[in-house]
Design a protein around this motif. Structure first.
Motif, mmCIF file in Angstrom:
data_model
loop_
_atom_site.group_PDB
_atom_site.id
_atom_site.type_symbol
_atom_site.label_atom_id
_atom_site.label_comp_id
_atom_site.label_asym_id
_atom_site.label_seq_id
_atom_site.Cartn_x
_atom_site.Cartn_y
_atom_site.Cartn_z
ATOM 1 N N SER A 10 35.039 -26.289 39.115
ATOM 2 C CA SER A 10 34.203 -25.584 40.080
ATOM 3 C C SER A 10 34.809 -24.225 40.435
ATOM 4 C CB SER A 10 34.042 -26.428 41.335
ATOM 5 O OG SER A 10 33.306 -25.740 42.311
ATOM 6 N N GLU A 11 36.106 -24.198 40.709
ATOM 7 C CA GLU A 11 36.781 -22.949 41.054
ATOM 8 C C GLU A 11 36.756 -21.978 39.884
ATOM 9 O OE1 GLU A 11 40.668 -24.014 42.405
ATOM 10 O OE2 GLU A 11 39.920 -24.943 44.228
ATOM 11 N N ARG A 12 36.956 -22.488 38.692
ATOM 12 C CA ARG A 12 36.926 -21.633 37.503
ATOM 13 C C ARG A 12 35.536 -21.029 37.313
ATOM 14 N NH1 ARG A 12 40.183 -20.526 33.281
ATOM 15 N NH2 ARG A 12 39.275 -20.350 31.219
ATOM 16 N N GLY A 13 34.506 -21.811 37.541
ATOM 17 C CA GLY A 13 33.141 -21.308 37.456
ATOM 18 C C GLY A 13 32.872 -20.212 38.468
ATOM 19 N N GLU A 14 33.366 -20.408 39.689
ATOM 20 C CA GLU A 14 33.201 -19.400 40.730
ATOM 21 C C GLU A 14 33.930 -18.114 40.362
ATOM 22 O OE1 GLU A 14 34.202 -20.864 44.629
ATOM 23 O OE2 GLU A 14 33.053 -22.696 44.302
ATOM 24 N N LEU A 15 35.133 -18.225 39.811
ATOM 25 C CA LEU A 15 35.878 -17.037 39.405
ATOM 26 C C LEU A 15 35.159 -16.275 38.294
ATOM 27 C CD1 LEU A 15 39.580 -18.263 39.458
ATOM 28 C CD2 LEU A 15 38.501 -16.593 40.969
ATOM 29 N N HIS A 16 34.605 -16.990 37.344
ATOM 30 C CA HIS A 16 33.859 -16.337 36.265
ATOM 31 C C HIS A 16 32.622 -15.632 36.816
ATOM 32 C CE1 HIS A 16 36.000 -17.357 32.612
ATOM 33 N NE2 HIS A 16 36.273 -18.534 33.158
ATOM 34 N N PHE A 17 31.941 -16.272 37.758
ATOM 35 C CA PHE A 17 30.773 -15.658 38.379
ATOM 36 C C PHE A 17 31.174 -14.379 39.108
ATOM 37 C CE2 PHE A 17 28.190 -14.971 42.170
ATOM 38 C CZ PHE A 17 26.964 -14.768 41.594
ATOM 39 N N LEU A 18 32.237 -14.444 39.910
ATOM 40 C CA LEU A 18 32.680 -13.261 40.653
ATOM 41 C C LEU A 18 33.126 -12.144 39.721
ATOM 42 C CD1 LEU A 18 34.606 -14.954 43.585
ATOM 43 C CD2 LEU A 18 32.409 -13.758 43.697
ATOM 44 N N ALA A 19 33.816 -12.490 38.653
ATOM 45 C CA ALA A 19 34.251 -11.473 37.684
ATOM 46 C C ALA A 19 33.047 -10.796 37.029
ATOM 47 C CB ALA A 19 35.151 -12.103 36.626
ATOM 48 N N ALA A 20 32.043 -11.577 36.668
ATOM 49 C CA ALA A 20 30.837 -11.015 36.061
ATOM 50 C C ALA A 20 30.090 -10.141 37.065
ATOM 51 C CB ALA A 20 29.938 -12.131 35.544
ATOM 52 N N LEU A 21 30.054 -10.557 38.318
ATOM 53 C CA LEU A 21 29.394 -9.792 39.362
ATOM 54 C C LEU A 21 30.085 -8.444 39.559
ATOM 55 C CD1 LEU A 21 27.240 -9.740 41.610
ATOM 56 C CD2 LEU A 21 28.918 -10.829 43.091
ATOM 57 N N VAL A 22 31.394 -8.455 39.665
ATOM 58 C CA VAL A 22 32.159 -7.211 39.827
ATOM 59 C C VAL A 22 31.962 -6.308 38.615
ATOM 60 C CG1 VAL A 22 34.496 -6.257 39.939
ATOM 61 C CG2 VAL A 22 33.849 -8.151 41.424
ATOM 62 N N ASP A 23 31.997 -6.879 37.429
ATOM 63 C CA ASP A 23 31.797 -6.110 36.204
ATOM 64 C C ASP A 23 30.431 -5.415 36.221
ATOM 65 O OD1 ASP A 23 32.922 -5.452 33.556
ATOM 66 O OD2 ASP A 23 31.170 -6.553 32.806
ATOM 67 N N GLU A 24 29.403 -6.145 36.601
ATOM 68 C CA GLU A 24 28.052 -5.576 36.650
ATOM 69 C C GLU A 24 27.942 -4.497 37.732
ATOM 70 O OE1 GLU A 24 24.311 -4.831 35.377
ATOM 71 O OE2 GLU A 24 25.788 -6.124 34.418
ATOM 72 N N LEU A 25 28.548 -4.731 38.885
ATOM 73 C CA LEU A 25 28.523 -3.722 39.948
ATOM 74 C C LEU A 25 29.228 -2.443 39.510
ATOM 75 C CD1 LEU A 25 29.222 -5.945 43.085
ATOM 76 C CD2 LEU A 25 27.116 -4.707 42.566
ATOM 77 N N MET A 26 30.379 -2.577 38.872
ATOM 78 C CA MET A 26 31.109 -1.396 38.409
ATOM 79 C C MET A 26 30.307 -0.648 37.351
ATOM 80 S SD MET A 26 35.046 -2.776 38.451
ATOM 81 C CE MET A 26 35.825 -1.209 38.070
ATOM 82 N N ARG A 27 29.683 -1.373 36.446
ATOM 83 C CA ARG A 27 28.864 -0.747 35.407
ATOM 84 C C ARG A 27 27.699 0.029 36.036
ATOM 85 N NH1 ARG A 27 28.622 -4.716 32.310
ATOM 86 N NH2 ARG A 27 30.112 -3.966 30.807
ATOM 87 N N ARG A 28 27.055 -0.570 37.029
ATOM 88 C CA ARG A 28 25.926 0.110 37.690
ATOM 89 C C ARG A 28 26.384 1.338 38.476
ATOM 90 N NH1 ARG A 28 20.803 -3.257 38.284
ATOM 91 N NH2 ARG A 28 21.105 -4.653 36.519
ATOM 92 N N LEU A 29 27.560 1.255 39.093
ATOM 93 C CA LEU A 29 28.106 2.414 39.799
ATOM 94 C C LEU A 29 28.366 3.561 38.834
ATOM 95 C CD1 LEU A 29 30.564 0.678 42.288
ATOM 96 C CD2 LEU A 29 28.488 1.948 42.877
ATOM 97 N N MET A 30 28.826 3.243 37.635
ATOM 98 C CA MET A 30 29.077 4.280 36.636
ATOM 99 C C MET A 30 27.755 4.862 36.122
ATOM 100 S SD MET A 30 31.311 4.200 33.109
ATOM 101 C CE MET A 30 30.249 3.064 32.251
ATOM 102 N N LEU A 31 26.804 3.988 35.802
ATOM 103 C CA LEU A 31 25.529 4.457 35.255
ATOM 104 C C LEU A 31 24.724 5.273 36.268
ATOM 105 C CD1 LEU A 31 24.424 1.304 33.209
ATOM 106 C CD2 LEU A 31 25.341 3.469 32.338
ATOM 107 N N SER A 32 24.876 4.966 37.540
ATOM 108 C CA SER A 32 24.143 5.712 38.562
ATOM 109 C C SER A 32 24.862 6.994 38.979
ATOM 110 C CB SER A 32 23.886 4.838 39.784
ATOM 111 O OG SER A 32 25.105 4.509 40.411
#
Length: 58
Positions: A10-32
């Motif tokens: 469960s914790e590993r799944g949450e960490l993967h979700f948070l990492a993917a979320l941060v990755d997507e947010l950073m990508r959107r900040l760069m693209l915008s």
């Protein structure tokens, strides 16, 4: 599976979700245009240094 294994999965799944979320947010900040690629690389380097990992390149 005992309780510890379930918690770990469960914790590993949450960490993967948070990492993917941060990755997507950073990508959107760069693209915008909010952050430059150099700024994202600096953030990545600071975080990698803090957690003892190798930074990824943006």
């Amino acid at each position: 599976m005992d309780t510890q294994d379930v918690d770990y999965v469960s914790e590993r799944g949450e960490l993967h979700f948070l990492a993917a979320l941060v990755d997507e947010l950073m990508r959107r900040l760069m693209l915008s245009g909010v952050l430059s690629q150099a700024e994202l690389n600096a953030i990545e380097a600071d975080v990698a240094k803090r957690v003892g990992n190798v930074p990824r390149a943006w």
